[in-house]
Scaffold this motif. Structure first.
Motif, PDB file in Angstrom:
ATOM      1  N   PRO A 196       0.807  -1.227   0.000  1.00  0.00           N
ATOM      2  CA  PRO A 196       0.000   0.000   0.000  1.00  0.00           C
ATOM      3  C   PRO A 196       0.833   1.268   0.000  1.00  0.00           C
ATOM      4  O   PRO A 196       1.938   1.314   0.531  1.00  0.00           O
ATOM      5  CB  PRO A 196      -0.810  -0.108   1.288  1.00  0.00           C
ATOM      6  CG  PRO A 196       0.016  -0.959   2.188  1.00  0.00           C
ATOM      7  CD  PRO A 196       0.737  -1.924   1.274  1.00  0.00           C
ATOM      8  N   LEU A 197       0.255   2.284  -0.616  1.00  0.00           N
ATOM      9  CA  LEU A 197       0.771   3.644  -0.563  1.00  0.00           C
ATOM     10  C   LEU A 197      -0.432   4.509  -0.217  1.00  0.00           C
ATOM     11  O   LEU A 197      -1.420   4.499  -0.949  1.00  0.00           O
ATOM     12  CB  LEU A 197       1.358   4.061  -1.904  1.00  0.00           C
ATOM     13  CG  LEU A 197       1.900   5.485  -1.957  1.00  0.00           C
ATOM     14  CD1 LEU A 197       3.276   5.534  -1.291  1.00  0.00           C
ATOM     15  CD2 LEU A 197       1.996   5.968  -3.381  1.00  0.00           C
TER      16      LEU A 197
ATOM     17  N   SER B 213       0.454  14.184   1.159  1.00  0.00           N
ATOM     18  CA  SER B 213       1.618  13.307   1.241  1.00  0.00           C
ATOM     19  C   SER B 213       1.295  11.917   0.719  1.00  0.00           C
ATOM     20  O   SER B 213       0.162  11.453   0.806  1.00  0.00           O
ATOM     21  CB  SER B 213       2.086  13.186   2.696  1.00  0.00           C
ATOM     22  OG  SER B 213       2.426  14.439   3.207  1.00  0.00           O
ATOM     23  N   ALA B 214       2.324  11.259   0.204  1.00  0.00           N
ATOM     24  CA  ALA B 214       2.265   9.849  -0.157  1.00  0.00           C
ATOM     25  C   ALA B 214       3.109   9.118   0.874  1.00  0.00           C
ATOM     26  O   ALA B 214       4.294   9.420   1.046  1.00  0.00           O
ATOM     27  CB  ALA B 214       2.806   9.623  -1.567  1.00  0.00           C
ATOM     28  N   VAL B 215       2.487   8.178   1.575  1.00  0.00           N
ATOM     29  CA  VAL B 215       3.116   7.533   2.723  1.00  0.00           C
ATOM     30  C   VAL B 215       3.112   6.020   2.537  1.00  0.00           C
ATOM     31  O   VAL B 215       2.116   5.437   2.105  1.00  0.00           O
ATOM     32  CB  VAL B 215       2.335   7.884   4.019  1.00  0.00           C
ATOM     33  CG1 VAL B 215       2.962   7.234   5.238  1.00  0.00           C
ATOM     34  CG2 VAL B 215       2.209   9.378   4.196  1.00  0.00           C
ATOM     35  N   LEU B 216       4.226   5.384   2.883  1.00  0.00           N
ATOM     36  CA  LEU B 216       4.257   3.928   2.993  1.00  0.00           C
ATOM     37  C   LEU B 216       3.810   3.625   4.422  1.00  0.00           C
ATOM     38  O   LEU B 216       4.604   3.750   5.365  1.00  0.00           O
ATOM     39  CB  LEU B 216       5.665   3.381   2.736  1.00  0.00           C
ATOM     40  CG  LEU B 216       6.226   3.604   1.338  1.00  0.00           C
ATOM     41  CD1 LEU B 216       7.676   3.137   1.262  1.00  0.00           C
ATOM     42  CD2 LEU B 216       5.379   2.905   0.300  1.00  0.00           C
TER      43      LEU B 216
ATOM     44  N   GLY C  80       1.746  -1.670  -9.975  1.00  0.00           N
ATOM     45  CA  GLY C  80       1.475  -2.775  -9.069  1.00  0.00           C
ATOM     46  C   GLY C  80       1.214  -2.380  -7.628  1.00  0.00           C
ATOM     47  O   GLY C  80       0.871  -3.227  -6.819  1.00  0.00           O
ATOM     48  N   ALA C  81       1.363  -1.098  -7.305  1.00  0.00           N
ATOM     49  CA  ALA C  81       1.100  -0.656  -5.927  1.00  0.00           C
ATOM     50  C   ALA C  81      -0.406  -0.564  -5.700  1.00  0.00           C
ATOM     51  O   ALA C  81      -1.191  -0.512  -6.639  1.00  0.00           O
ATOM     52  CB  ALA C  81       1.735   0.709  -5.681  1.00  0.00           C
ATOM     53  N   VAL C  82      -0.791  -0.540  -4.439  1.00  0.00           N
ATOM     54  CA  VAL C  82      -2.187  -0.338  -4.059  1.00  0.00           C
ATOM     55  C   VAL C  82      -2.247   1.018  -3.347  1.00  0.00           C
ATOM     56  O   VAL C  82      -1.687   1.176  -2.261  1.00  0.00           O
ATOM     57  CB  VAL C  82      -2.703  -1.450  -3.129  1.00  0.00           C
ATOM     58  CG1 VAL C  82      -4.133  -1.166  -2.708  1.00  0.00           C
ATOM     59  CG2 VAL C  82      -2.600  -2.806  -3.808  1.00  0.00           C
ATOM     60  N   VAL C  83      -2.905   1.974  -3.977  1.00  0.00           N
ATOM     61  CA  VAL C  83      -3.002   3.324  -3.425  1.00  0.00           C
ATOM     62  C   VAL C  83      -4.306   3.440  -2.651  1.00  0.00           C
ATOM     63  O   VAL C  83      -5.373   3.125  -3.169  1.00  0.00           O
ATOM     64  CB  VAL C  83      -2.936   4.387  -4.546  1.00  0.00           C
ATOM     65  CG1 VAL C  83      -3.080   5.794  -3.972  1.00  0.00           C
ATOM     66  CG2 VAL C  83      -1.627   4.249  -5.323  1.00  0.00           C
ATOM     67  N   THR C  84      -4.203   3.877  -1.402  1.00  0.00           N
ATOM     68  CA  THR C  84      -5.390   4.075  -0.580  1.00  0.00           C
ATOM     69  C   THR C  84      -5.572   5.567  -0.332  1.00  0.00           C
ATOM     70  O   THR C  84      -4.596   6.326  -0.291  1.00  0.00           O
ATOM     71  CB  THR C  84      -5.277   3.345   0.775  1.00  0.00           C
ATOM     72  OG1 THR C  84      -4.212   3.923   1.542  1.00  0.00           O
ATOM     73  CG2 THR C  84      -5.031   1.864   0.576  1.00  0.00           C
ATOM     74  N   ALA C  85      -6.844   5.962  -0.179  1.00  0.00           N
ATOM     75  CA  ALA C  85      -7.133   7.369   0.086  1.00  0.00           C
ATOM     76  C   ALA C  85      -8.495   7.486   0.749  1.00  0.00           C
ATOM     77  O   ALA C  85      -9.324   6.578   0.671  1.00  0.00           O
ATOM     78  CB  ALA C  85      -7.106   8.175  -1.209  1.00  0.00           C
ATOM     79  N   ASP C  86      -8.706   8.628   1.392  1.00  0.00           N
ATOM     80  CA  ASP C  86      -9.987   8.849   2.063  1.00  0.00           C
ATOM     81  C   ASP C  86     -11.064   9.257   1.059  1.00  0.00           C
ATOM     82  O   ASP C  86     -10.824   9.357  -0.143  1.00  0.00           O
ATOM     83  CB  ASP C  86      -9.842   9.857   3.202  1.00  0.00           C
ATOM     84  CG  ASP C  86      -9.346  11.217   2.743  1.00  0.00           C
ATOM     85  OD1 ASP C  86      -9.518  11.570   1.559  1.00  0.00           O
ATOM     86  OD2 ASP C  86      -8.792  11.942   3.581  1.00  0.00           O
ATOM     87  N   ALA C  87     -12.261   9.491   1.574  1.00  0.00           N
ATOM     88  CA  ALA C  87     -13.430   9.731   0.726  1.00  0.00           C
ATOM     89  C   ALA C  87     -13.289  10.958  -0.172  1.00  0.00           C
ATOM     90  O   ALA C  87     -13.890  11.011  -1.243  1.00  0.00           O
ATOM     91  CB  ALA C  87     -14.682   9.857   1.595  1.00  0.00           C
ATOM     92  N   LEU C  88     -12.504  11.941   0.229  1.00  0.00           N
ATOM     93  CA  LEU C  88     -12.307  13.129  -0.605  1.00  0.00           C
ATOM     94  C   LEU C  88     -11.782  12.746  -1.985  1.00  0.00           C
ATOM     95  O   LEU C  88     -12.117  13.358  -2.992  1.00  0.00           O
ATOM     96  CB  LEU C  88     -11.326  14.091   0.079  1.00  0.00           C
ATOM     97  CG  LEU C  88     -10.926  15.337  -0.706  1.00  0.00           C
ATOM     98  CD1 LEU C  88     -12.126  16.282  -0.835  1.00  0.00           C
ATOM     99  CD2 LEU C  88      -9.770  16.043  -0.028  1.00  0.00           C
TER     100      LEU C  88
ATOM    101  N   VAL D 147      -7.795   1.599  -3.403  1.00  0.00           N
ATOM    102  CA  VAL D 147      -8.867   1.365  -2.444  1.00  0.00           C
ATOM    103  C   VAL D 147      -9.287   2.755  -1.980  1.00  0.00           C
ATOM    104  O   VAL D 147      -8.506   3.467  -1.343  1.00  0.00           O
ATOM    105  CB  VAL D 147      -8.402   0.518  -1.238  1.00  0.00           C
ATOM    106  CG1 VAL D 147      -9.532   0.385  -0.219  1.00  0.00           C
ATOM    107  CG2 VAL D 147      -7.909  -0.844  -1.686  1.00  0.00           C
ATOM    108  N   LEU D 148     -10.493   3.144  -2.354  1.00  0.00           N
ATOM    109  CA  LEU D 148     -11.003   4.466  -2.020  1.00  0.00           C
ATOM    110  C   LEU D 148     -12.219   4.331  -1.111  1.00  0.00           C
ATOM    111  O   LEU D 148     -13.058   3.462  -1.324  1.00  0.00           O
ATOM    112  CB  LEU D 148     -11.373   5.238  -3.290  1.00  0.00           C
ATOM    113  CG  LEU D 148     -10.229   5.437  -4.301  1.00  0.00           C
ATOM    114  CD1 LEU D 148     -10.746   6.056  -5.585  1.00  0.00           C
ATOM    115  CD2 LEU D 148      -9.127   6.282  -3.699  1.00  0.00           C
TER     116      LEU D 148
END
Length: 174
Positions: free
Chosen positions: A59-60, A82-85, A118-126, A145-146
């Motif tokens: 995840p990122l 920010s992009a965080v591991l 190949g990464a999985v980017v996660t973020a909040d509802a915004l 994954v949003l």
């Protein structure tokens, strides 16, 4: 860095490329770092961190924060995206969000230089936006994954009406 390097042996300093027998001082590090272009340094460091720590499927997380205490009488508080591991707690990139907008249009500026295949980017509802999902899939070749909340009632209702037991989310390799 100065404290760490002060503990190194002369042999290790030489192997790291130093022509001196003693470690550089704090002032030397400070003056050198002040000469760097912060954006370029951030880009190079981010690429190195990702090359050594990001593996396909890891995840990122996208995360926005307003910097407390950064506001003045004439300027609003600074806001960073920010992009965080998340598993390692490493910020691999960050982008200042202009005061006249929000995080949404800053996603591509933040992620453009990062190798995310190949990464999985996660973020909040915004960030649950068609443009963001399309950018991640088509341009960055990443999964996402949003979060979906009721602030997008049509999408929320569409998901709520799915029979997930009959139609489970997909997973690679299953």
């Amino acid at each position: 860095m100065a404290e760490w390097s002060a503990e190194l042996s002369p042999d290790l300093l030489r192997r790291l490329g130093s022509r001196r027998r003693t470690a550089p001082s704090e002032k030397c590090f400070r003056l050198t770092l002040q000469k760097l272009d912060p954006a370029r340094f951030d880009a190079v460091l981010s690429t190195w961190l990702l090359r050594h720590h990001l593996v396909a499927g890891q995840p990122l997380a996208l995360d926005g924060k307003t910097l407390r205490g950064s506001a003045t009488a004439s300027t609003p508080a600074r806001h960073l995206l920010s992009a965080v591991l998340p598993d390692l707690g490493i910020v691999v990139a960050q982008h200042a969000v202009p005061a006249d907008t929000n995080e949404i249009p800053c996603v591509s500026a933040l992620l453009d230089a990062l190798p995310l295949t190949g990464a999985v980017v996660t973020a909040d509802a915004l960030h649950t936006q068609v443009e963001t999902a399309r950018y991640l899939l088509e341009q960055k070749h990443a999964d996402y994954v949003l979060t979906v909340k009721k602030n997008q009632p049509t999408l929320y209702e569409d998901i709520d009406t799915l029979h997930l037991e009959a139609f489970p989310p997909s997973a690679h390799g299953c």
